[in-house]
Motif scaffolding. Structure first.
Motif, PDB file in Angstrom:
ATOM      1  N   GLU A 127       0.591  -1.434  -0.293  1.00  0.00           N
ATOM      2  CA  GLU A 127      -0.131   0.002  -0.449  1.00  0.00           C
ATOM      3  C   GLU A 127       0.901   1.610   0.121  1.00  0.00           C
ATOM      4  OE1 GLU A 127      -2.853   0.549   3.244  1.00  0.00           O
ATOM      5  OE2 GLU A 127      -4.466   1.520   2.455  1.00  0.00           O
ATOM      6  N   ASP A 128       2.014   1.310   0.472  1.00  0.00           N
ATOM      7  CA  ASP A 128       3.307   2.218   0.916  1.00  0.00           C
ATOM      8  C   ASP A 128       4.093   2.273  -0.720  1.00  0.00           C
ATOM      9  OD1 ASP A 128       5.038   4.493   2.068  1.00  0.00           O
ATOM     10  OD2 ASP A 128       6.232   2.351   2.184  1.00  0.00           O
ATOM     11  N   ASN A 129       4.411   1.341  -1.122  1.00  0.00           N
ATOM     12  CA  ASN A 129       4.748   1.370  -1.990  1.00  0.00           C
ATOM     13  C   ASN A 129       5.540  -0.421  -3.288  1.00  0.00           C
ATOM     14  OD1 ASN A 129       8.523   1.067  -3.148  1.00  0.00           O
ATOM     15  ND2 ASN A 129       7.115   3.215  -3.634  1.00  0.00           N
ATOM     16  N   LEU A 130       5.686   0.160  -4.567  1.00  0.00           N
ATOM     17  CA  LEU A 130       5.317  -1.336  -4.758  1.00  0.00           C
ATOM     18  C   LEU A 130       7.236  -2.033  -5.417  1.00  0.00           C
ATOM     19  CD1 LEU A 130       3.294  -1.264  -7.890  1.00  0.00           C
ATOM     20  CD2 LEU A 130       2.323  -1.793  -5.515  1.00  0.00           C
ATOM     21  N   GLU A 131       8.083  -1.617  -5.162  1.00  0.00           N
ATOM     22  CA  GLU A 131       9.370  -1.863  -5.106  1.00  0.00           C
ATOM     23  C   GLU A 131       9.694  -2.639  -4.166  1.00  0.00           C
ATOM     24  OE1 GLU A 131      11.134  -1.132  -7.793  1.00  0.00           O
ATOM     25  OE2 GLU A 131       8.994   0.381  -8.926  1.00  0.00           O
ATOM     26  N   THR A 132      11.017  -3.388  -4.292  1.00  0.00           N
ATOM     27  CA  THR A 132      10.942  -5.149  -3.569  1.00  0.00           C
ATOM     28  C   THR A 132      11.356  -3.464  -2.177  1.00  0.00           C
ATOM     29  OG1 THR A 132      12.151  -5.508  -5.564  1.00  0.00           O
ATOM     30  CG2 THR A 132      12.813  -6.250  -3.032  1.00  0.00           C
ATOM     31  N   ALA A 133      10.947  -4.358  -0.967  1.00  0.00           N
ATOM     32  CA  ALA A 133      11.260  -4.491   0.284  1.00  0.00           C
ATOM     33  C   ALA A 133      12.080  -5.018   0.975  1.00  0.00           C
ATOM     34  CB  ALA A 133      10.307  -4.771   0.898  1.00  0.00           C
ATOM     35  N   ALA A 134      13.086  -4.458   1.936  1.00  0.00           N
ATOM     36  CA  ALA A 134      14.403  -4.957   2.488  1.00  0.00           C
ATOM     37  C   ALA A 134      14.420  -5.696   3.741  1.00  0.00           C
ATOM     38  CB  ALA A 134      15.318  -4.113   2.363  1.00  0.00           C
ATOM     39  N   PHE A 135      14.864  -6.803   3.763  1.00  0.00           N
ATOM     40  CA  PHE A 135      14.108  -7.256   5.146  1.00  0.00           C
ATOM     41  C   PHE A 135      15.791  -7.145   5.971  1.00  0.00           C
ATOM     42  CE2 PHE A 135      13.534 -11.610   7.970  1.00  0.00           C
ATOM     43  CZ  PHE A 135      13.357 -10.767   8.358  1.00  0.00           C
ATOM     44  N   ASP A 136      15.921  -6.916   7.197  1.00  0.00           N
ATOM     45  CA  ASP A 136      17.301  -6.820   8.261  1.00  0.00           C
ATOM     46  C   ASP A 136      16.524  -7.879   9.354  1.00  0.00           C
ATOM     47  OD1 ASP A 136      14.835  -5.861  10.113  1.00  0.00           O
ATOM     48  OD2 ASP A 136      16.146  -3.931  10.283  1.00  0.00           O
ATOM     49  N   GLY A 137      16.049  -8.817   8.389  1.00  0.00           N
ATOM     50  CA  GLY A 137      16.565 -10.323  10.013  1.00  0.00           C
ATOM     51  C   GLY A 137      15.067  -9.775  10.756  1.00  0.00           C
ATOM     52  N   THR A 138      15.035  -8.484  10.904  1.00  0.00           N
ATOM     53  CA  THR A 138      13.312  -8.437  12.364  1.00  0.00           C
ATOM     54  C   THR A 138      12.285  -7.811  11.442  1.00  0.00           C
ATOM     55  OG1 THR A 138      14.790  -8.446  13.010  1.00  0.00           O
ATOM     56  CG2 THR A 138      13.412  -7.946  14.115  1.00  0.00           C
ATOM     57  N   THR A 139      12.781  -6.966  10.527  1.00  0.00           N
ATOM     58  CA  THR A 139      11.203  -5.825   9.572  1.00  0.00           C
ATOM     59  C   THR A 139      11.597  -5.495   9.022  1.00  0.00           C
ATOM     60  OG1 THR A 139      11.561  -4.487  12.082  1.00  0.00           O
ATOM     61  CG2 THR A 139      10.521  -3.552  10.249  1.00  0.00           C
ATOM     62  N   TRP A 140      10.629  -5.544   7.616  1.00  0.00           N
ATOM     63  CA  TRP A 140      10.929  -5.517   6.388  1.00  0.00           C
ATOM     64  C   TRP A 140      10.603  -3.896   5.818  1.00  0.00           C
ATOM     65  CZ3 TRP A 140      11.765  -8.238   2.623  1.00  0.00           C
ATOM     66  CH2 TRP A 140      11.500 -10.223   2.764  1.00  0.00           C
ATOM     67  N   ARG A 141      10.949  -3.055   5.694  1.00  0.00           N
ATOM     68  CA  ARG A 141      11.315  -1.303   5.117  1.00  0.00           C
ATOM     69  C   ARG A 141      10.880  -1.392   3.962  1.00  0.00           C
ATOM     70  NH1 ARG A 141      13.841  -1.634   9.736  1.00  0.00           N
ATOM     71  NH2 ARG A 141      13.023  -0.401  11.997  1.00  0.00           N
ATOM     72  N   ASN A 142      10.537  -0.134   3.121  1.00  0.00           N
ATOM     73  CA  ASN A 142       9.978  -0.169   1.815  1.00  0.00           C
ATOM     74  C   ASN A 142      11.432   0.673   1.201  1.00  0.00           C
ATOM     75  OD1 ASN A 142       8.665  -1.418   0.158  1.00  0.00           O
ATOM     76  ND2 ASN A 142       6.866   0.058   1.243  1.00  0.00           N
ATOM     77  N   PRO A 143      12.455   0.957  -0.092  1.00  0.00           N
ATOM     78  CA  PRO A 143      13.389   1.665   0.332  1.00  0.00           C
ATOM     79  C   PRO A 143      12.945   3.229  -0.349  1.00  0.00           C
ATOM     80  CG  PRO A 143      13.031   0.197  -1.918  1.00  0.00           C
ATOM     81  CD  PRO A 143      11.755   0.260  -0.626  1.00  0.00           C
TER      82      PRO A 143
END
Ligand SMILES: [Zn+2]
Length: 199
Positions: free
Chosen positions: A114-130
């Motif tokens: 819903e925020d953004n369609l680009e590939t998100a990054a996972f830091d081992g705990t949390t997914w974040r949009n670039p």
């Protein structure tokens, strides 16, 4: 499309196919129905090679893959065709350790999209949009079939297939978890028990 405009990936695949065609040989004579008479439902994870871990060659078996190896309506559609029209009589559901489907929930992927369609990054705990913006809320309405326990998910999926009204009762359905550290498939006894033939 001219060859100059192909991406590197696109070129690599076409080049690999040229090599495959060059050694295709007797595979031109393969029959459509799988000669070894079974089907595998498994995850799309790139580390899993069903031909390798289950000893398959072209023409041997059906392999149905999706995210998680889940018994979605579409996976069941393929399994029913596999038996009804192409004669498979035994089925395996094979999930795996370290599955990506354990790393998010419907809410998490829905919110990310819903925020953004680009590939998100996972830091081992949390997914974040670039980046943010230009997302779409459509993902909030999709059932993504995530899970938190692969043993439980295999049992669920085997049971769902077993209980489907279009699945013949004589087909045994076996439940396994592939270990990405060893390559071994380990049986989930409760799943295979749930998948026992009923007739
Ligand atoms: Zn997976």
């Amino acid at each position: 499309m001219s060859s100059q405009s192909l991406t590197r990936i696109h070129k690599e695949v076409l080049s690999a196919n040229e090599s495959y065609v060059a050694s295709f040989g007797d595979k031109k004579d393969l029959a459509l129905p799988p000669v070894r008479g079974f089907a595998i439902l498994t995850c799309m994870d790139a580390r899993l090679d069903p031909a390798g871990y289950a000893g398959l060659s072209e023409g041997d078996a059906h392999v149905i893959r999706n995210a998680g190896g889940r018994a979605s309506d579409d996976a069941i559609r393929s399994l029913v065709i596999s038996h009804k029209l192409l004669g498979t009589t035994e089925w395996f559901v094979i999930h795996h350790t370290n599955c990506g489907m354990e790393l998010f929930s419907d809410e998490i992927i829905g919110d990310l999209l819903e925020d953004n369609l680009e590939t998100a990054a996972f830091d081992g705990t949390t997914w974040r949009n670039p980046k943010h913006g230009d997302g779409c809320a459509h993902g909030q309405f999709i059932k993504w079939h995530t899970f938190s326990d692969s043993e439980r998910s295999v049992v669920q999926d085997v049971r769902r297939i077993r209980e489907h009204p279009l699945v013949a009762g004589h087909i045994p359905i076996y439940g396994y978890i592939y270990d990405v550290k060893t390559g071994r498939i380990n049986e989930v006894k409760a799943a295979t028990e749930a998948g026992r033939a009923t007739v």
